[in-house]
Structure formats: structure tokens, C-alpha cells
Design a protein around this motif. Structure first.
Motif, PDB file in Angstrom:
ATOM      1  N   ARG A 103      21.911  26.400  -8.828  1.00  0.00           N
ATOM      2  CA  ARG A 103      20.827  25.717  -9.543  1.00  0.00           C
ATOM      3  C   ARG A 103      19.458  25.923  -8.888  1.00  0.00           C
ATOM      4  NH1 ARG A 103      24.409  26.211 -12.592  1.00  0.00           N
ATOM      5  NH2 ARG A 103      25.197  24.648 -13.991  1.00  0.00           N
ATOM      6  N   LEU A 104      19.422  26.679  -7.799  1.00  0.00           N
ATOM      7  CA  LEU A 104      18.114  27.100  -7.285  1.00  0.00           C
ATOM      8  C   LEU A 104      17.413  27.985  -8.306  1.00  0.00           C
ATOM      9  CD1 LEU A 104      18.765  27.755  -3.489  1.00  0.00           C
ATOM     10  CD2 LEU A 104      17.273  26.016  -4.504  1.00  0.00           C
ATOM     11  N   SER A 105      18.142  28.351  -9.361  1.00  0.00           N
ATOM     12  CA  SER A 105      17.507  29.091 -10.455  1.00  0.00           C
ATOM     13  C   SER A 105      16.344  28.289 -11.042  1.00  0.00           C
ATOM     14  CB  SER A 105      18.526  29.417 -11.543  1.00  0.00           C
ATOM     15  OG  SER A 105      19.056  28.234 -12.103  1.00  0.00           O
ATOM     16  N   LEU A 106      16.397  26.974 -10.957  1.00  0.00           N
ATOM     17  CA  LEU A 106      15.321  26.152 -11.517  1.00  0.00           C
ATOM     18  C   LEU A 106      13.999  26.380 -10.783  1.00  0.00           C
ATOM     19  CD1 LEU A 106      17.443  22.928 -12.069  1.00  0.00           C
ATOM     20  CD2 LEU A 106      16.786  24.630 -13.772  1.00  0.00           C
ATOM     21  N   PRO A 107      13.939  26.177  -9.457  1.00  0.00           N
ATOM     22  CA  PRO A 107      12.661  26.459  -8.789  1.00  0.00           C
ATOM     23  C   PRO A 107      12.288  27.946  -8.831  1.00  0.00           C
ATOM     24  CG  PRO A 107      14.307  25.711  -7.189  1.00  0.00           C
ATOM     25  CD  PRO A 107      14.892  25.545  -8.546  1.00  0.00           C
ATOM     26  N   ILE A 108      13.274  28.835  -8.816  1.00  0.00           N
ATOM     27  CA  ILE A 108      12.967  30.261  -8.922  1.00  0.00           C
ATOM     28  C   ILE A 108      12.334  30.560 -10.282  1.00  0.00           C
ATOM     29  CG2 ILE A 108      13.981  32.582  -9.055  1.00  0.00           C
ATOM     30  CD1 ILE A 108      16.053  31.575  -6.926  1.00  0.00           C
ATOM     31  N   ALA A 109      12.850  29.927 -11.341  1.00  0.00           N
ATOM     32  CA  ALA A 109      12.284  30.120 -12.679  1.00  0.00           C
ATOM     33  C   ALA A 109      10.843  29.605 -12.746  1.00  0.00           C
ATOM     34  CB  ALA A 109      13.138  29.412 -13.729  1.00  0.00           C
ATOM     35  N   VAL A 110      10.570  28.486 -12.086  1.00  0.00           N
ATOM     36  CA  VAL A 110       9.197  27.972 -12.061  1.00  0.00           C
ATOM     37  C   VAL A 110       8.280  28.989 -11.388  1.00  0.00           C
ATOM     38  CG1 VAL A 110       7.683  26.180 -11.126  1.00  0.00           C
ATOM     39  CG2 VAL A 110       9.886  25.537 -12.143  1.00  0.00           C
ATOM     40  N   MET A 111       8.714  29.519 -10.248  1.00  0.00           N
ATOM     41  CA  MET A 111       7.890  30.502  -9.535  1.00  0.00           C
ATOM     42  C   MET A 111       7.704  31.777 -10.358  1.00  0.00           C
ATOM     43  SD  MET A 111       8.931  29.947  -5.565  1.00  0.00           S
ATOM     44  CE  MET A 111      10.661  29.551  -5.715  1.00  0.00           C
ATOM     45  N   LEU A 117       4.304  34.581 -16.347  1.00  0.00           N
ATOM     46  CA  LEU A 117       3.873  33.936 -17.587  1.00  0.00           C
ATOM     47  C   LEU A 117       2.574  33.137 -17.422  1.00  0.00           C
ATOM     48  CD1 LEU A 117       7.381  32.649 -18.763  1.00  0.00           C
ATOM     49  CD2 LEU A 117       6.203  34.766 -19.434  1.00  0.00           C
ATOM     50  N   LYS A 118       2.039  33.144 -16.212  1.00  0.00           N
ATOM     51  CA  LYS A 118       0.790  32.444 -15.904  1.00  0.00           C
ATOM     52  C   LYS A 118       0.898  30.932 -16.108  1.00  0.00           C
ATOM     53  CE  LYS A 118      -1.104  36.442 -15.131  1.00  0.00           C
ATOM     54  NZ  LYS A 118      -0.425  37.105 -14.061  1.00  0.00           N
ATOM     55  N   ASP A 119       2.100  30.375 -15.941  1.00  0.00           N
ATOM     56  CA  ASP A 119       2.264  28.918 -15.957  1.00  0.00           C
ATOM     57  C   ASP A 119       1.471  28.329 -14.804  1.00  0.00           C
ATOM     58  OD1 ASP A 119       3.979  29.184 -18.075  1.00  0.00           O
ATOM     59  OD2 ASP A 119       5.774  28.557 -16.999  1.00  0.00           O
ATOM     60  N   ARG A 120       1.014  27.118 -14.953  1.00  0.00           N
ATOM     61  CA  ARG A 120       0.248  26.456 -13.912  1.00  0.00           C
ATOM     62  C   ARG A 120       0.794  25.048 -13.670  1.00  0.00           C
ATOM     63  NH1 ARG A 120      -0.486  30.590 -12.127  1.00  0.00           N
ATOM     64  NH2 ARG A 120      -2.102  32.009 -12.762  1.00  0.00           N
ATOM     65  N   PRO A 121       1.874  24.943 -12.879  1.00  0.00           N
ATOM     66  CA  PRO A 121       2.423  23.624 -12.566  1.00  0.00           C
ATOM     67  C   PRO A 121       1.404  22.779 -11.795  1.00  0.00           C
ATOM     68  CG  PRO A 121       3.947  25.375 -11.939  1.00  0.00           C
ATOM     69  CD  PRO A 121       2.643  26.022 -12.279  1.00  0.00           C
ATOM     70  N   SER A 122       1.486  21.472 -11.990  1.00  0.00           N
ATOM     71  CA  SER A 122       0.604  20.550 -11.273  1.00  0.00           C
ATOM     72  C   SER A 122       1.118  20.362  -9.847  1.00  0.00           C
ATOM     73  CB  SER A 122       0.582  19.195 -11.988  1.00  0.00           C
ATOM     74  OG  SER A 122       1.841  18.550 -11.833  1.00  0.00           O
ATOM     75  N   ALA A 123       0.318  19.684  -9.032  1.00  0.00           N
ATOM     76  CA  ALA A 123       0.731  19.378  -7.660  1.00  0.00           C
ATOM     77  C   ALA A 123       2.024  18.559  -7.665  1.00  0.00           C
ATOM     78  CB  ALA A 123      -0.381  18.637  -6.930  1.00  0.00           C
ATOM     79  N   LEU A 124       2.121  17.616  -8.582  1.00  0.00           N
ATOM     80  CA  LEU A 124       3.335  16.802  -8.675  1.00  0.00           C
ATOM     81  C   LEU A 124       4.542  17.662  -9.044  1.00  0.00           C
ATOM     82  CD1 LEU A 124       4.474  13.949  -8.435  1.00  0.00           C
ATOM     83  CD2 LEU A 124       3.951  13.623 -10.867  1.00  0.00           C
ATOM     84  N   ASN A 125       4.342  18.638  -9.931  1.00  0.00           N
ATOM     85  CA  ASN A 125       5.422  19.568 -10.277  1.00  0.00           C
ATOM     86  C   ASN A 125       5.894  20.330  -9.048  1.00  0.00           C
ATOM     87  OD1 ASN A 125       3.700  20.462 -13.338  1.00  0.00           O
ATOM     88  ND2 ASN A 125       5.250  18.893 -13.070  1.00  0.00           N
TER      89      ASN A 125
END
Length: 145
Positions: A103-111, A117-125
Motif C-alpha cells: 500500500r506504499l503505492s498510495l504515497p508513490i501515486a501522490v508523488m 500530472l502537476k498535482d499540487r497537494p497541500s501541506a496537510l496532504n
């Protein structure tokens, strides 16, 4: 309720994914990993063919761009290999360890979303992503005893 429909599907998906892991872990005591993933994939194919037919969604295929279909096809290759690798790990160790690292796929997918995809997670994310990584490290450590 409409604005939270995604959450209902996401939670149901999480429960079903957890159920898959538990049932598969039990089965892998008696089955070869490649055979298990193949049987599961064939059943999944039949299930999804049925869902697409029952919901009358086949017409959406004609208007889909070829590049999008190709990308989905390549992601299918990645998904099959991911399942094989995840199930091999599941066969070799406890479910708490293998599934947590998988399930480390989740943080890897965010990165990857940030990079590709130029996503911009917030500091809280990012705090949440960090917690997932730290949690995976802690849960995947061998039991004391």
C-alpha cells in the motif's frame, strides 16, 4: 449525499480490497501465485464484462480516444504485474507486513501525480503522505516475539 458519492465508492473499494487480501492470503497457502492471479483475473474479467453489459456502457468505447485506450491497456499490464508481485510477497510473509508495504503505492501515486500530472497537494496532504510512509515502516517491521 451526491458530493460524497465518491467517498462511498472509495470506502467500499477499500473494504473489498481488504477482503481480497484476506481471502487470497488463505488461498496462497495451497496455490501457485501465477495460477491464483490468473484465476482471479479471469473471474474479474467476467465480472467486469457483466457489469459493463448490464449498465449498457459499451457504447462509450466507440467515442474513446485510442491513446486513452492504449494507456489503460498499459496500466492493465502494470496492474497484473503489481498483483503478481504483491501476491508473491503475501505468500512469503504475514498479511500485515506484505499488504502494508504494497500500500506504499498510495504515497508513490501522490508523488507520481506531482511529477507527471502537476498535482499540487497541500501541506496537510503531505503530512498525511508522510504518516502513510512512517506507518508502513512501523507496521511492516517484524513482530517482537
Amino acid at each position: 449525499m451526491g458530493q460524497y458519492t465518491w467517498l462511498m465508492f472509495a470506502l467500499l473499494g477499500a473494504v473489498l480490497a481488504a477482503t481480497v487480501q484476506v481471502m487470497t492470503k488463505r488461498a496462497l497457502d495451497k496455490l501457485d501465485v501465477a495460477v491464483a492471479v490468473t484465476v482471479q483475473s479471469v473471474v474479474m474479467l467476467v465480472t467486469l464484462l457483466s457489469v459493463t453489459t448490464i449498465t449498457q456502457r459499451w457504447s462509450a468505447l466507440g467515442g474513446s480516444p485510442k491513446w486513452a485506450l492504449g494507456l489503460v491497456g498499459l496500466s492493465g499490464v502494470a496492474a497484473g504485474l503489481a498483483w503478481f508481485c504483491g501476491y508473491k510477497a503475501l505468500q512469503m510473509t504475514e498479511i500485515s507486513r506484505a499488504t502494508t508495504v504494497d500500500r506504499l503505492s498510495l504515497p508513490i501515486a501522490v508523488m507520481m501525480g506531482v511529477v507527471f500530472l502537476k498535482d499540487r497537494p497541500s501541506a496537510l496532504n503531505w503530512v498525511g503522505v508522510t504518516c502513510m510512509v512512517v506507518g508502513a515502516i512501523l507496521v511492516s517491521r517484524p513482530s517482537a516475539g
